[in-house]
Motif scaffolding. Structure first.
Motif, short mmCIF file in Angstrom:
data_model
loop_
_atom_site.label_atom_id
_atom_site.label_comp_id
_atom_site.label_asym_id
_atom_site.label_seq_id
_atom_site.Cartn_x
_atom_site.Cartn_y
_atom_site.Cartn_z
N PHE A 177 33.14 14.97 49.65
CA PHE A 177 33.30 14.13 48.38
C PHE A 177 33.20 14.95 47.17
O PHE A 177 32.45 15.99 47.37
N SER A 178 34.32 14.42 46.17
CA SER A 178 33.92 15.27 44.81
C SER A 178 34.07 14.13 43.88
O SER A 178 35.40 13.40 43.97
N PRO A 179 32.73 14.30 43.13
CA PRO A 179 31.75 14.34 43.04
C PRO A 179 30.93 13.86 44.89
O PRO A 179 31.37 13.11 45.72
N ALA A 180 29.58 14.03 44.74
CA ALA A 180 29.47 14.25 46.01
C ALA A 180 28.52 13.53 46.18
O ALA A 180 27.97 12.15 45.49
N LEU A 181 28.16 12.28 48.04
CA LEU A 181 27.99 11.16 47.59
C LEU A 181 26.62 11.29 46.82
O LEU A 181 25.73 12.33 47.52
N PRO A 182 25.61 10.13 46.71
CA PRO A 182 23.91 9.85 45.94
C PRO A 182 23.11 9.80 47.28
O PRO A 182 23.70 9.88 48.76
N ALA A 183 21.94 11.51 47.26
CA ALA A 183 21.65 11.90 47.77
C ALA A 183 20.87 10.13 49.11
O ALA A 183 20.51 10.71 50.21
N LYS A 184 20.50 8.84 48.28
CA LYS A 184 20.05 8.21 48.67
C LYS A 184 20.79 7.87 49.82
O LYS A 184 20.83 7.24 51.27
N LYS A 185 22.27 7.86 49.68
CA LYS A 185 23.35 7.04 50.58
C LYS A 185 23.81 7.88 51.76
O LYS A 185 23.80 7.60 52.95
N LEU A 186 23.33 9.37 51.22
CA LEU A 186 23.30 10.35 52.32
C LEU A 186 22.30 10.30 53.48
O LEU A 186 22.47 10.04 54.77
N GLU A 187 21.69 10.21 52.95
CA GLU A 187 20.32 10.00 53.88
C GLU A 187 20.47 8.63 54.65
O GLU A 187 19.68 8.81 56.04
N ALA A 188 20.45 7.27 54.19
CA ALA A 188 21.16 6.10 54.90
C ALA A 188 21.70 6.70 56.09
O ALA A 188 21.57 5.85 57.46
N LEU A 189 23.55 7.52 55.66
CA LEU A 189 24.15 7.25 56.88
C LEU A 189 23.65 8.33 58.57
O LEU A 189 23.85 7.99 59.07
N ASP A 190 22.90 9.77 57.42
CA ASP A 190 22.57 10.40 58.58
C ASP A 190 21.55 9.87 59.19
O ASP A 190 20.86 9.76 60.53
N ALA A 191 20.88 8.38 59.07
CA ALA A 191 20.29 8.37 60.39
C ALA A 191 19.66 6.74 60.67
O ALA A 191 19.71 6.72 61.75
N LEU A 192 21.72 6.51 60.20
CA LEU A 192 21.85 5.28 61.19
C LEU A 192 22.62 6.08 63.13
O LEU A 192 23.51 7.05 62.81
N ILE A 193 22.23 5.32 64.05
CA ILE A 193 22.36 5.73 65.24
C ILE A 193 23.55 5.18 65.86
O ILE A 193 23.68 3.58 65.40
N TYR A 194 24.52 5.27 66.75
CA TYR A 194 25.16 4.33 67.44
C TYR A 194 25.80 4.30 68.62
O TYR A 194 25.09 5.07 69.47
N ALA A 195 26.02 3.31 68.78
CA ALA A 195 25.32 3.09 70.83
C ALA A 195 26.12 3.94 71.27
O ALA A 195 27.52 3.97 71.33
N ARG A 196 25.58 4.28 72.97
CA ARG A 196 26.08 5.00 74.17
C ARG A 196 26.74 4.02 74.84
O ARG A 196 25.63 3.22 75.04
N ILE A 197 28.10 3.53 75.10
CA ILE A 197 27.82 2.53 75.61
C ILE A 197 29.49 3.38 76.48
O ILE A 197 30.40 3.57 75.52
N ILE A 198 29.61 2.78 77.93
CA ILE A 198 30.89 3.11 78.44
C ILE A 198 31.37 1.85 79.45
O ILE A 198 30.41 0.91 79.85
N LYS A 199 32.66 0.93 79.41
CA LYS A 199 32.61 0.42 79.81
C LYS A 199 34.56 0.92 80.87
O LYS A 199 34.83 1.63 81.16
N THR A 200 33.70 0.08 82.39
CA THR A 200 34.60 0.83 83.20
C THR A 200 35.36 -0.48 84.00
O THR A 200 34.51 -1.55 85.04
N SER A 201 36.24 -0.72 83.96
CA SER A 201 37.07 -2.09 84.77
C SER A 201 37.70 -1.99 86.51
O SER A 201 38.19 -0.58 86.06
N LEU A 202 36.98 -1.80 87.03
CA LEU A 202 37.29 -2.13 88.97
C LEU A 202 38.55 -3.05 89.10
O LEU A 202 38.32 -4.34 89.28
N LEU A 203 39.32 -2.65 89.21
CA LEU A 203 40.79 -3.24 89.74
C LEU A 203 40.92 -3.45 90.90
O LEU A 203 40.77 -2.62 92.95
N PHE A 204 41.15 -4.67 91.66
CA PHE A 204 40.52 -4.98 93.03
C PHE A 204 41.21 -5.82 93.78
O PHE A 204 42.32 -6.36 92.91
#
Length: 451
Positions: free
Chosen positions: A279-306
């Protein structure tokens, strides 16, 4: 807007277009770039087009839809499964409104739960939580709806697992609740703040928003948006590498070297992709700090065809303590002798499954089902998986708000940055639901039109 206010006001919107006023002014934007062709981006592009704005959508993937990902698992029978977003909730007026507007039918996608725990099977209706705990829990949900902001913020300082223990839940009920609720967040409830959990369950439908799906697959909604936006306005295989802005507008550069200019940008990129953009200009430091702290869920969906639907009950789901964790009949309302059970595994279990080949997945996931149905692996024709934890653009299925993030952090991430406005499920009241993405796409559009 908190969930309580959202539900109160959104009940007025019986279709997607109601409650979305035309925002015309002499300085209204003429040209807007939307980054990301998931539901947040498609919603924004559709609404902008309705207001006469010239809009282009840039999408990094080779397909449109983001985390909405319908897959035909069996060409012969036409059975379809969802490798991404699965449910439309009873309390989701936005997506229900768009389905009505676009002529898409919603089908019942509710289930009744059996339990496999410690190799023992408790059929539907033959297991329950302790009565004393249920009464206490219902009172907790009711009381939460009248909590002050200070009380809510205090709850944001403690994780849901520890809070439940402090409330006196039994160890046996806590084991089941952790298995159940972790499927809502994609990680252990030890990562989730008590505020986030209570905000989810205090305002959810009786089935926790696991109520409907779209006939023909949830990607039918994506197709409906594309047909109205115009496929020629959506440019796939355009990963964004930089954004530069000044008083005149915004210039976006893609990995393929193409450059795009606009008055404003609506950025719906998930956090992992957003943090790769210069980004130019750079994102604000507080926004970057919040973005860096957010985590995402690890999920796997496995469909079994019977080859056959040996489970009998079309509305069956199963909570287990096995690697597959949660199973449900994903081909409900799709007639035929064949059928699919989908395993929904989270966290470390998802990662373990993601490393297995197809044959190993079938063996492991079918073994978990044996206490209920005996040996069924010989009936399995194939397994199709998608591990969102390794997705190149999201690095997870959806956002999780851990301790001390639900208030200031979310607000900081949602703030426009000069001519760049933000949307996406990670900014919504409904994490992990299509409703949340749509809601933020509309809100970002309104924000741009008021700029």
């Amino acid at each position: 807007m908190n969930r309580r206010d959202f539900i109160k006001t959104s009940s007025l919107a019986t279709t997607g277009i109601l409650g979305f006023p035309a925002l015309l002014s002499a300085s209204r934007p003429q040209k807007v770039l939307v980054l990301g062709a998931g539901l947040a981006g498609l919603t924004a592009a559709y609404r902008l087009g309705q207001q006469g704005v010239e809009v282009s959508v840039l999408e990094a993937r080779s397909r449109i839809g983001g985390r909405v990902f319908t897959h035909t698992i069996d060409e012969g029978s036409g059975l379809k499964v969802e490798l991404g977003a699965e449910w439309v909730g009873e309390s989701h007026p936005k997506i229900k409104g768009y389905c009505a507007e676009f002529g898409l039918k919603l089908l019942n996608h509710q289930f009744d739960t059996g339990l496999i725990l410690n190799q023992k099977y408790a059929p539907i209706g033959q297991w329950q939580y302790e009565a004393e705990w249920l009464a206490k829990y219902e009172k907790l949900l009711t009381d939460f709806r009248s909590y002050s902001i200070k009380q809510q913020k205090d709850l944001d300082k403690i994780d849901w697992w520890r809070f439940l223990r402090k409330m006196g839940i039994s160890e046996s009920d806590l084991e089941i609740i952790e298995l159940f609720h972790s499927t809502d967040y994609g990680e252990s409830i030890r990562f989730v703040s008590a505020y986030s959990a209570l905000a989810e369950y205090a305002y959810s439908s009786p089935k926790d928003e696991m109520d409907y799906k779209i006939e023909g697959g949830n990607s039918e909604l994506v197709k409906a948006f594309v047909s109205r936006i115009g496929a020629e306005r959506i440019h796939t295989e355009h990963p964004v590498v930089s954004m530069a802005q000044d008083r005149a507008g915004v210039r976006v550069t893609c990995q393929n070297g193409s450059q795009w200019e606009a008055d404003y940008v609506i950025c719906t990129l998930p956090v992992s992709a957003l943090l790769q953009v210069h980004f130019s200009p750079a994102l604000p430091a507080k926004k970057l700090e919040a973005l860096d702290a957010l985590i995402y869920a690890r999920i796997i969906k496995t469909s079994l065809l019977f080859k056959e639907r040996f489970w009998g009950n079309e509305s069956l789901d199963l909570l287990t303590d096995g690697v597959g964790q949660y199973y449900f009949h994903t081909t409900k309302n799709q007639p035929g002798p064949k059928g699919c059970l989908t395993s929904y595994a989270i966290g470390d279990k998802a990662y373990v499954l993601s490393k297995m080949d197809e044959a190993h997945k079938i063996a492991v996931l079918c073994e978990t089902l044996e206490p209920a149905f005996g040996k069924v692996a010989h009936l399995a024709e194939k397994a199709v998986s998608y591990y969102w934890g390794a997705d190149a653009y999201t690095q997870g299925a959806y956002a999780i708000y851990t301790l001390n993030q639900s208030f200031d952090s979310k607000a900081e991430m949602a703030k426009p940055f000069q001519r760049i406005h933000f949307a996406g499920e990670h900014l919504a009241d409904w994490q992990g639901f299509m409703e949340g993405a749509i809601e933020t796409g509309e809100m970002a559009t309104q924000s741009v039109m008021k700029s």
